[in-house]
Design an enzyme around this catalytic site. Structure first.
Site, PDB file in Angstrom:
ATOM      1  N   ASN A   1       0.867  -1.187   0.000  1.00  0.00           N
ATOM      2  CA  ASN A   1       0.000   0.000   0.000  1.00  0.00           C
ATOM      3  C   ASN A   1       0.897   1.229   0.000  1.00  0.00           C
ATOM      4  O   ASN A   1       1.478   1.572   1.024  1.00  0.00           O
ATOM      5  CB  ASN A   1      -0.909  -0.011   1.239  1.00  0.00           C
TER       6      ASN A   1
ATOM      7  N   LYS B   1       0.067   4.288  -0.273  1.00  0.00           N
ATOM      8  CA  LYS B   1      -0.587   5.495   0.270  1.00  0.00           C
ATOM      9  C   LYS B   1      -0.402   6.667  -0.714  1.00  0.00           C
ATOM     10  O   LYS B   1      -0.412   6.458  -1.924  1.00  0.00           O
ATOM     11  CB  LYS B   1      -0.018   5.826   1.648  1.00  0.00           C
TER      12      LYS B   1
ATOM     13  N   HIS C   1      -9.696   1.232   4.987  1.00  0.00           N
ATOM     14  CA  HIS C   1      -8.379   1.407   5.608  1.00  0.00           C
ATOM     15  C   HIS C   1      -8.505   2.387   6.776  1.00  0.00           C
ATOM     16  O   HIS C   1      -9.262   3.356   6.707  1.00  0.00           O
ATOM     17  CB  HIS C   1      -7.382   1.930   4.570  1.00  0.00           C
TER      18      HIS C   1
ATOM     19  N   GLU D   1      -6.765   4.747   7.828  1.00  0.00           N
ATOM     20  CA  GLU D   1      -6.512   6.172   7.542  1.00  0.00           C
ATOM     21  C   GLU D   1      -7.748   6.818   6.932  1.00  0.00           C
ATOM     22  O   GLU D   1      -8.007   8.002   7.140  1.00  0.00           O
ATOM     23  CB  GLU D   1      -5.276   6.310   6.638  1.00  0.00           C
TER      24      GLU D   1
ATOM     25  N   GLU E   1      -5.591  -4.827  10.903  1.00  0.00           N
ATOM     26  CA  GLU E   1      -4.599  -3.771  11.061  1.00  0.00           C
ATOM     27  C   GLU E   1      -4.890  -2.976  12.335  1.00  0.00           C
ATOM     28  O   GLU E   1      -5.699  -2.027  12.300  1.00  0.00           O
ATOM     29  CB  GLU E   1      -4.649  -2.820   9.867  1.00  0.00           C
TER      30      GLU E   1
ATOM     31  N   GLY F   1       2.063   2.573  10.785  1.00  0.00           N
ATOM     32  CA  GLY F   1       2.995   3.685  10.599  1.00  0.00           C
ATOM     33  C   GLY F   1       3.678   4.142  11.883  1.00  0.00           C
ATOM     34  O   GLY F   1       4.290   5.208  11.924  1.00  0.00           O
TER      35      GLY F   1
ATOM     36  N   SER G   1       3.115  -1.821  10.583  1.00  0.00           N
ATOM     37  CA  SER G   1       4.565  -1.793  10.772  1.00  0.00           C
ATOM     38  C   SER G   1       5.235  -3.139  10.484  1.00  0.00           C
ATOM     39  O   SER G   1       6.164  -3.546  11.196  1.00  0.00           O
ATOM     40  CB  SER G   1       4.918  -1.293  12.179  1.00  0.00           C
TER      41      SER G   1
HETATM   42  C1  PEP Z   1      -0.945   0.223   5.879  1.00  0.00           C
HETATM   43  O1  PEP Z   1      -0.825   1.256   5.219  1.00  0.00           O
HETATM   44  O2  PEP Z   1      -1.911  -0.528   5.696  1.00  0.00           O
HETATM   45  C2  PEP Z   1       0.076  -0.092   6.883  1.00  0.00           C
HETATM   46  C3  PEP Z   1      -0.045  -1.190   7.567  1.00  0.00           C
HETATM   47  O3  PEP Z   1       1.105   0.824   7.027  1.00  0.00           O
HETATM   48  P1  PEP Z   1       2.512   0.541   7.773  1.00  0.00           P
HETATM   49  O4  PEP Z   1       3.050  -0.760   7.228  1.00  0.00           O
HETATM   50  O5  PEP Z   1       3.373   1.719   7.400  1.00  0.00           O
HETATM   51  O6  PEP Z   1       2.241   0.444   9.232  1.00  0.00           O
END
Ligand code: PEP
Length: 255
Positions: free
Chosen positions: A10, A12, A96, A98, A168, A174, A214
């Site tokens: 992803n 972003k 997601h 975000e 998640e 992040g 992460s």
């Molecule tokens: C994501 O964008 O779904 C995500 C898990 O980001 P990160 O790996 O940076 O935590």
């Protein structure tokens, strides 16, 4: 049941078209080593067309990071599932964190987007996960159950068969903090049981549930080594091709 791991990048709101093409070139050099897992890239909308051309003839799939709940119409700035398919996508991210927390998408909007994804013949990756205070209050499963119930209301078994879920935890996205493999496995097993009870055990046991939050080259193998963790949805560490390849190798049996 043996489920092939699904590793997703992803990106972003990162990468120009040129940067996206360079990534695909670099990834292509490693594809032979990654034949034991499924890969999907989620570029920004602006790069979908060029990435689709660069991926042609490879077994790497492409998805969009969001879609409109409407099929078409006067919705300035929105992009429909049909347009996403037309651009060469087979996957789409739905819900997601975000989008839920920064953009303000409600459970109701997430449910409408999930239906739109199925209607456009896309494979949705439905993202669910609790916030830190919810985990600390012992409410993680309750929160995830509520998100699943709301999103899957009205989904039929034929659609559920095509679904992918990404667990998640919001506090892990992040932040550099990762769920322990034990905590992640516990939630994945909970999600699988929920889907099994809702749609039938066969659909539950065939469901791919990715972990996201992460994921990095140095923790991917421990996470994906667990029975119910069927891959990773990778944000930050997917921006660099070497790092993404290293994570994906953890999803290859014997890799
Ligand atoms: C994501 O964008 O779904 C995500 C898990 O980001 P990160 O790996 O940076 O935590």
């Amino acid at each position: 049941m043996a489920r092939t791991k699904l590793i997703a990048a992803n990106w972003k709101m990162y990468k120009t078209v040129g940067e996206a093409e360079s990534f695909v070139k670099a990834l292509s050099r490693s594809l032979a080593r990654l034949s034991g897992c499924d890969l999907v890239l989620f570029p920004p909308f602006t790069a979908l067309d060029r990435v689709a051309h660069s991926l042609a003839g490879t077994r790497v799939a492409m998805g969009a990071q969001d879609l409109s709940w409407a099929p078409e119409g006067a919705y300035t700035g929105e992009i429909s599932g049909g347009m996403i398919r037309d651009a060469g996508c087979s996957y789409v991210l739905v819900g997601h964190s975000e989008r839920r927390t920064v953009i303000g998408e409600t459970d109701e909007i997430v449910a409408k987007k999930l239906k739109a994804a199925f209607a456009a013949d896309l494979i949705p990756i439905l993202c669910v996960g609790e916030k830190l205070p919810e985990r600390e209050a012992g409410r993680a499963e309750e929160v995830v159950r509520e998100q699943l119930s709301a999103a899957l209301n009205g989904v039929n078994p034929g659609e559920a068969e095509r679904l992918v879920i990404a667990y998640e935890p919001v506090w892990a996205i992040g932040t550099g903090r990762t769920a322990t493999p034990d905590d992640a496995e516990e939630m994945h097993s909970f999600i699988r049981k929920f889907i099994g009870l809702s749609f039938g055990r066969g659909i539950g046991s065939g469901l791919r549930i990715q972990y996201g939050g992460s994921v990095k080259p140095d923790n991917a193998a421990q996470l994906m080594g667990r029975d119910d963790i069927d891959g990773a949805l990778v944000g930050g560490a997917s921006l660099d091709a070497d790092s993404f390849v290293a994570i994906a190798l953890s999803g290859v049996p014997g890799g």
